[in-house]
Scaffold this motif. Structure first.
Motif, PDB file in Angstrom:
ATOM      1  N   UNK A 158       1.479   8.682   3.914  1.00  0.00           N
ATOM      2  CA  UNK A 158       2.897   8.807   3.580  1.00  0.00           C
ATOM      3  C   UNK A 158       3.489   7.474   3.113  1.00  0.00           C
ATOM      4  N   UNK A 159       3.100   6.374   3.763  1.00  0.00           N
ATOM      5  CA  UNK A 159       3.721   5.079   3.492  1.00  0.00           C
ATOM      6  C   UNK A 159       2.976   4.203   2.486  1.00  0.00           C
ATOM      7  N   UNK A 160       1.726   4.536   2.204  1.00  0.00           N
ATOM      8  CA  UNK A 160       0.923   3.687   1.310  1.00  0.00           C
ATOM      9  C   UNK A 160       1.580   3.429  -0.046  1.00  0.00           C
ATOM     10  N   UNK A 161       2.135   4.438  -0.722  1.00  0.00           N
ATOM     11  CA  UNK A 161       2.729   4.172  -2.037  1.00  0.00           C
ATOM     12  C   UNK A 161       3.874   3.153  -1.994  1.00  0.00           C
ATOM     13  N   UNK A 162       4.539   3.020  -0.869  1.00  0.00           N
ATOM     14  CA  UNK A 162       5.644   2.065  -0.749  1.00  0.00           C
ATOM     15  C   UNK A 162       5.185   0.689  -0.287  1.00  0.00           C
ATOM     16  N   UNK A 163       3.962   0.590   0.240  1.00  0.00           N
ATOM     17  CA  UNK A 163       3.517  -0.661   0.854  1.00  0.00           C
ATOM     18  C   UNK A 163       2.284  -1.296   0.215  1.00  0.00           C
ATOM     19  N   UNK A 164       1.606  -0.549  -0.636  1.00  0.00           N
ATOM     20  CA  UNK A 164       0.450  -1.094  -1.355  1.00  0.00           C
ATOM     21  C   UNK A 164       0.800  -1.137  -2.837  1.00  0.00           C
ATOM     22  N   UNK A 165       0.125  -2.007  -3.583  1.00  0.00           N
ATOM     23  CA  UNK A 165       0.416  -2.010  -5.017  1.00  0.00           C
ATOM     24  C   UNK A 165      -0.217  -0.777  -5.668  1.00  0.00           C
ATOM     25  N   UNK A 166       0.231  -0.475  -6.859  1.00  0.00           N
ATOM     26  CA  UNK A 166      -0.191   0.741  -7.553  1.00  0.00           C
ATOM     27  C   UNK A 166      -1.703   0.805  -7.732  1.00  0.00           C
ATOM     28  N   UNK A 167      -2.309  -0.334  -8.053  1.00  0.00           N
ATOM     29  CA  UNK A 167      -3.769  -0.394  -8.246  1.00  0.00           C
ATOM     30  C   UNK A 167      -4.508  -0.038  -6.955  1.00  0.00           C
ATOM     31  N   UNK A 168      -4.040  -0.559  -5.816  1.00  0.00           N
ATOM     32  CA  UNK A 168      -4.679  -0.238  -4.533  1.00  0.00           C
ATOM     33  C   UNK A 168      -4.566   1.240  -4.209  1.00  0.00           C
ATOM     34  N   UNK A 169      -3.394   1.811  -4.459  1.00  0.00           N
ATOM     35  CA  UNK A 169      -3.201   3.243  -4.196  1.00  0.00           C
ATOM     36  C   UNK A 169      -4.142   4.064  -5.075  1.00  0.00           C
ATOM     37  N   UNK A 170      -4.229   3.706  -6.364  1.00  0.00           N
ATOM     38  CA  UNK A 170      -5.127   4.429  -7.276  1.00  0.00           C
ATOM     39  C   UNK A 170      -6.574   4.294  -6.840  1.00  0.00           C
ATOM     40  N   UNK A 171      -6.989   3.087  -6.467  1.00  0.00           N
ATOM     41  CA  UNK A 171      -8.364   2.854  -6.024  1.00  0.00           C
ATOM     42  C   UNK A 171      -8.670   3.678  -4.779  1.00  0.00           C
ATOM     43  N   UNK A 172      -7.747   3.652  -3.804  1.00  0.00           N
ATOM     44  CA  UNK A 172      -7.975   4.412  -2.574  1.00  0.00           C
ATOM     45  C   UNK A 172      -8.093   5.902  -2.891  1.00  0.00           C
ATOM     46  N   UNK A 173      -7.157   6.426  -3.672  1.00  0.00           N
ATOM     47  CA  UNK A 173      -7.184   7.861  -3.990  1.00  0.00           C
ATOM     48  C   UNK A 173      -8.441   8.257  -4.759  1.00  0.00           C
TER      49      UNK A 173
END
Length: 106
Positions: free
Chosen positions: A22-37
Motif C-alpha cells: 500500500x505504501x511503497x508507491x509513496x515511499x520508493x522511487x518509481x524505478x524501485x516500484x517497477x523493479x519490485x513489481x
C-alpha cells in the motif's frame, strides 16, 4: 487476567506485506516500484524474524521480541539482494503499530 492477544507470526507478516504494498508507491522511487513489481513473483522474498537492535534508534518504545516482528521485503538477484523495506510490526491485536525503514534512493 490473561496476556496480550497476539497475531501469529504468519498473520503479522501478511499485514506487514499488505502495508508495504500500500505504501511503497509513496515511499520508493518509481524505478524501485517497477523493479519490485516486475520481479516479485520469481525473485521476491519476505523474511520475518526477531527485531534487531537497530529499532531502538528509530522508535521510542520497548521492542519486546515476543510482541514485535521484523519483516524484510526485497528481491533476491543472483549477484545482489535488494532490500526495499525493513518493517517493525506489533503482534499485539490491541496495540497496533508499524514502522518502516524504506530503501534509500540514489
Amino acid at each position: 487476567m490473561s496476556g496480550p492477544r497476539l497475531y501469529t507470526e504468519e498473520e503479522a507478516t501478511h499485514q506487514a506485506y499488505d502495508i508495504f504494498l500500500e505504501l511503497a508507491p509513496s515511499n520508493l522511487n518509481e524505478q524501485d516500484v517497477e523493479t519490485f513489481n516486475q520481479y516479485r513473483e520469481e525473485l521476491g522474498f519476505i523474511e520475518e524474524g526477531e527485531p534487531d537492535e537497530q529499532w531502538q534508534d528509530f522508535v521510542a518504545l520497548e521492542v519486546e521480541a515476543d510482541h514485535f516482528l521484523q519483516v524484510l521485503v526485497g528481491l533476491e538477484f543472483e549477484n545482489d539482494d535488494v532490500l526495499f523495506a525493513k518493517i517493525l510490526i506489533s503482534r499485539d491485536k490491541d496495540a497496533p503499530f508499524c514502522h518502516i525503514l524504506w530503501k534509500e534512493t540514489e
